[in-house]
Write a protein that holds these residues in place. Structure first.
Motif, mmCIF file in Angstrom:
data_model
loop_
_atom_site.group_PDB
_atom_site.id
_atom_site.type_symbol
_atom_site.label_atom_id
_atom_site.label_comp_id
_atom_site.label_asym_id
_atom_site.label_seq_id
_atom_site.Cartn_x
_atom_site.Cartn_y
_atom_site.Cartn_z
ATOM 1 N N ASN A 397 35.685 27.331 32.460
ATOM 2 C CA ASN A 397 37.142 27.406 32.247
ATOM 3 C C ASN A 397 37.515 28.541 31.296
ATOM 4 O OD1 ASN A 397 35.852 26.025 30.118
ATOM 5 N ND2 ASN A 397 37.794 25.177 29.430
ATOM 6 N N TRP A 398 36.960 29.721 31.529
ATOM 7 C CA TRP A 398 37.058 30.804 30.551
ATOM 8 C C TRP A 398 37.328 32.119 31.252
ATOM 9 C CZ3 TRP A 398 35.886 30.537 25.151
ATOM 10 C CH2 TRP A 398 35.771 31.774 24.500
ATOM 11 N N ILE A 399 38.255 32.927 30.693
ATOM 12 C CA ILE A 399 38.508 34.282 31.178
ATOM 13 C C ILE A 399 38.472 35.237 29.980
ATOM 14 C CG2 ILE A 399 40.113 35.858 32.321
ATOM 15 C CD1 ILE A 399 41.345 33.498 33.762
ATOM 16 N N THR A 400 37.641 36.277 30.068
ATOM 17 C CA THR A 400 37.587 37.310 29.035
ATOM 18 C C THR A 400 38.303 38.551 29.549
ATOM 19 O OG1 THR A 400 35.477 36.494 28.171
ATOM 20 C CG2 THR A 400 36.084 38.748 27.605
ATOM 21 N N VAL A 401 39.167 39.104 28.698
ATOM 22 C CA VAL A 401 40.091 40.152 29.142
ATOM 23 C C VAL A 401 39.900 41.453 28.372
ATOM 24 C CG1 VAL A 401 42.502 40.699 29.626
ATOM 25 C CG2 VAL A 401 41.758 38.300 29.567
ATOM 26 N N GLY A 402 39.713 42.557 29.105
ATOM 27 C CA GLY A 402 39.711 43.893 28.538
ATOM 28 C C GLY A 402 41.088 44.518 28.678
ATOM 29 N N ALA A 403 41.316 45.647 28.016
ATOM 30 C CA ALA A 403 42.645 46.265 27.985
ATOM 31 C C ALA A 403 42.725 47.523 28.844
ATOM 32 C CB ALA A 403 43.034 46.609 26.546
ATOM 33 N N ASN A 418 36.606 46.738 24.520
ATOM 34 C CA ASN A 418 35.252 46.348 24.903
ATOM 35 C C ASN A 418 35.222 46.153 26.416
ATOM 36 O OD1 ASN A 418 34.395 46.407 22.263
ATOM 37 N ND2 ASN A 418 34.414 44.194 21.976
ATOM 38 N N TYR A 419 34.033 46.178 26.967
ATOM 39 C CA TYR A 419 33.864 46.055 28.415
ATOM 40 C C TYR A 419 32.534 45.368 28.678
ATOM 41 C CZ TYR A 419 30.941 50.137 27.497
ATOM 42 O OH TYR A 419 29.986 50.979 26.978
ATOM 43 N N GLY A 420 32.224 45.090 29.932
ATOM 44 C CA GLY A 420 30.951 44.462 30.269
ATOM 45 C C GLY A 420 30.943 43.985 31.703
ATOM 46 N N LYS A 421 29.969 44.420 32.451
ATOM 47 C CA LYS A 421 29.874 44.051 33.861
ATOM 48 C C LYS A 421 29.767 42.543 34.031
ATOM 49 C CE LYS A 421 29.328 44.939 38.293
ATOM 50 N NZ LYS A 421 30.452 45.396 39.121
ATOM 51 N N LYS A 422 29.159 41.888 33.059
ATOM 52 C CA LYS A 422 29.033 40.432 33.107
ATOM 53 C C LYS A 422 30.045 39.741 32.182
ATOM 54 C CE LYS A 422 25.890 36.580 32.184
ATOM 55 N NZ LYS A 422 24.631 36.143 31.540
ATOM 56 N N LEU A 504 32.985 48.163 34.689
ATOM 57 C CA LEU A 504 33.412 47.740 33.353
ATOM 58 C C LEU A 504 33.734 46.253 33.258
ATOM 59 C CD1 LEU A 504 35.691 50.734 32.294
ATOM 60 C CD2 LEU A 504 33.221 50.463 32.047
ATOM 61 N N SER A 505 33.795 45.571 34.395
ATOM 62 C CA SER A 505 34.036 44.125 34.398
ATOM 63 C C SER A 505 33.438 43.534 35.655
ATOM 64 C CB SER A 505 35.542 43.828 34.348
ATOM 65 O OG SER A 505 36.171 44.217 35.558
ATOM 66 N N ASN A 506 33.362 42.224 35.719
ATOM 67 C CA ASN A 506 32.721 41.618 36.894
ATOM 68 C C ASN A 506 33.628 41.583 38.118
ATOM 69 O OD1 ASN A 506 34.144 38.942 36.769
ATOM 70 N ND2 ASN A 506 33.021 38.768 34.838
ATOM 71 N N THR A 507 34.945 41.730 37.924
ATOM 72 C CA THR A 507 35.826 41.820 39.095
ATOM 73 C C THR A 507 36.105 43.267 39.482
ATOM 74 O OG1 THR A 507 37.866 41.837 37.778
ATOM 75 C CG2 THR A 507 37.010 39.674 38.477
ATOM 76 N N GLY A 508 35.965 44.169 38.514
ATOM 77 C CA GLY A 508 36.283 45.555 38.777
ATOM 78 C C GLY A 508 37.759 45.787 39.002
#
Length: 527
Positions: A397-403, A418-422, A504-508
């Motif tokens: 139940n978690w979403i991590t958000v980049g800018a 910050n970023y991260g493929k995972k 940069l993220s798992n959804t791209g």
């Protein structure tokens, strides 16, 4: 720690205030408005105009909120089961007179913590006391991991002290120059406020030398992306670092008077939810749900929310016990979405936070978290809190958000994010976001702290118009409906290298309200 980034780009003007891009850009649409926002306005206009909604409670865990702000006062959660100021826990939830939320960094006498140490400093101090000035070989051999951590922390702390000592006088000098320049320019043009257009119109041929010099100073600093407010924020930041955040002898926790070795849920804090510095929390709250229908100020992403104010984030690093208790409080009191625009690189009592996150998951509450502003890959450099538990498993139940930035092309990811493929799920607008600040005012701020509430607001919008959706369904919709930017080469934040945005993220992708609502309609019609 709540951390904002204060750099400017290009400048527009709105009612005398300098804006770096279009007003409300984060809610605009690329095809219709020429800027890559979230397409929120398009969703309201085309998909939601004839639909009804239910009120959704969003827990904002932050520095405090100006609950009297003109654009927020009608959107603040009120605990109707509690009788105000009678000194009784009327609803038996463990908290006395919690009308609008709770302050976990306040004392029973009404005083509040404003400044705090960094977690690295607290850890270093604890380890230094453990080893003493001259630790024996036996103690060092027996505690190799702790010794290595202590040495690592000392290097980090000394580096930050050195940086603050170097930059503080520079910022003070810039503040003095721009203050003097603005005073001269305002007197010259006979106005109480100053815009770039005003300064550029000053005719060098018809003014005295000091005015010409002031004009040049002001325009030079403006070209660097520096406003007086930005520079003042820089001065405050470095002063606070040296005096409080990095000061090993500073200890404000006596204000709270709690036992740091126990969670003490319902045993400490007060009901004063604004606190001494509500700038960050007020700005975040406005992004989530500022009143969209009062024809003033700004427009929140969600139009039918009540914002529960939970204060546990000081100017410094939040404590794990406060974060854990804040999450539990939000869940226990009806929040369906929780926004967490804070973070730190160390989490010594992570097990407490893990239990709170699992509790939220068990109750169907969605947690939305800022990725952080260190220009780092959080797959390698952990940013707490994180969805990964100490056991290695993850909560769902978690979403991590980049800018993301308002600029297209290689600058699309914010240079600070910050970023991260995972580790990062999605990107959302987080640069030059114009929102509410204390005193019924409005300012632009930037950071992943601004991107996270944009997604929390979207989650609340979906829950509001499609109440049958579960937290995990809402998460799935938000992630799967992003605008995918595979093939778009961008700057890697903090590096000279370039990567495909999809790395940069798992959804791209970047969140999109219009796409999310469209998907929610399709899913709801099948349920």
């Amino acid at each position: 720690m709540k951390k904002l980034i204060f750099l400017s780009f290009i400048v527009f003007n709105l009612n005398g205030q300098s804006l770096k891009t279009k007003f409300n850009w984060h809610n605009l649409d690329l095809s219709e408005d020429g800027i890559r926002g979230m397409s929120t306005e398009k969703a309201y206009a085309e998909l939601l105009k004839n639909r009804t909604s239910k009120t959704v409670i969003v827990g904002v865990i932050d520095s405090g909120i100006d609950i009297k702000h003109e654009d927020l006062k009608d959107k603040i959660w009120v605990n109707n089961k509690e009788i105000a100021n009678n000194g009784i826990d009327d609803d038996n939830n463990g908290f006395i007179d919690d009308i609008n939320g709770w302050d976990f960094i306040g004392g029973k006498d009404g005083k509040d913590i404003e400044q705090e140490q960094l977690e690295s400093v607290r850890l270093y101090k604890s380890l230094s006391e453990k080893f003493g000035e001259k630790p024996s070989k036996r103690i060092k051999k027996k505690n190799k991991a702790d010794l290595a951590l202590m040495e690592k922390l000392k290097v980090e702390i000394d580096s930050k002290k050195s940086e603050a000592t170097q930059y503080l006088p520079m910022y003070k000098n810039m503040l003095e120059k721009i203050t003097q320049a603005e005073d001269i320019l305002l007197k010259s043009i006979g106005k109480s406020t100053l815009t770039k257009e005003d300064v550029q119109k000053i005719d060098d041929q018809n003014v005295e030398r000091n005015v010409r010099a002031a004009k040049q100073v002001w325009l030079n600093l403006n070209a660097m992306g520096a406003t007086k407010a930005d520079i003042q924020d820089g001065v405050n930041h470095f002063e606070e670092e040296l005096n409080y955040n990095l000061n090993e002898n500073f200890d404000p926790r006596k204000i709270v008077g709690d036992d740091l070795k126990t969670l003490g849920y319902g045993k400490y804090g007060n009901n004063e939810v604004t606190g001494p510095d509500a700038m960050h929390g007020t700005h975040v709250a406005g992004i989530v749900g500022a009143n969209r229908n009062n024809n003033i100020g700004v427009k929140g992403v969600a139009d039918n929310v009540r914002i529960m104010t939970i204060r546990c984030v000081p100017n410094g690093d939040e404590r794990d016990k406060d974060v854990a208790n804040a999450i539990k409080y939000a869940v226990d009191n009806g929040a369906e979405i929780i926004n967490m625009s804070f973070g730190k690189p160390y989490s010594p009592e992570k097990f407490w936070v893990d239990e709170a996150m699992k509790y939220a998951e068990s109750k169907g509450v969605l947690l939305v978290s800022a990725a952080g502003n260190e220009s780092e890959d959080i797959d390698e450099h952990v940013h707490y809190p994180t969805r990964t538990l100490k056991t290695g498993s993850e909560i769902g139940n978690w979403i991590t958000v980049g800018a993301s930035n308002f600029e297209e092309g290689e600058n699309l990811p914010a240079d600070f994010t910050n970023y991260g493929k995972k580790g990062v799920d999605v990107f959302a607008p987080g640069v030059a976001i114009y929102s509410t600040v204390p005193g019924s005012k409005y300012e632009e701020k930037q950071g992943t702290s601004m991107a996270s509430p944009a997604v929390a607001g979207l989650a609340a919008l979906l829950k509001s118009y499609f109440p049958a959706l579960t937290a995990k369904q809402i998460k799935t919709i938000i992630l799967e409906s992003t605008v995918k930017l595979t093939g778009q080469e961008v700057n890697v934040p903090g590096e000279k290298a370039k990567k495909d945005f999809s790395e940069l993220s798992n959804t791209g992708g970047i969140v999109n309200t219009y796409n999310a609502v469209k998907m929610a309609i399709q899913i709801s019609e099948k349920q």
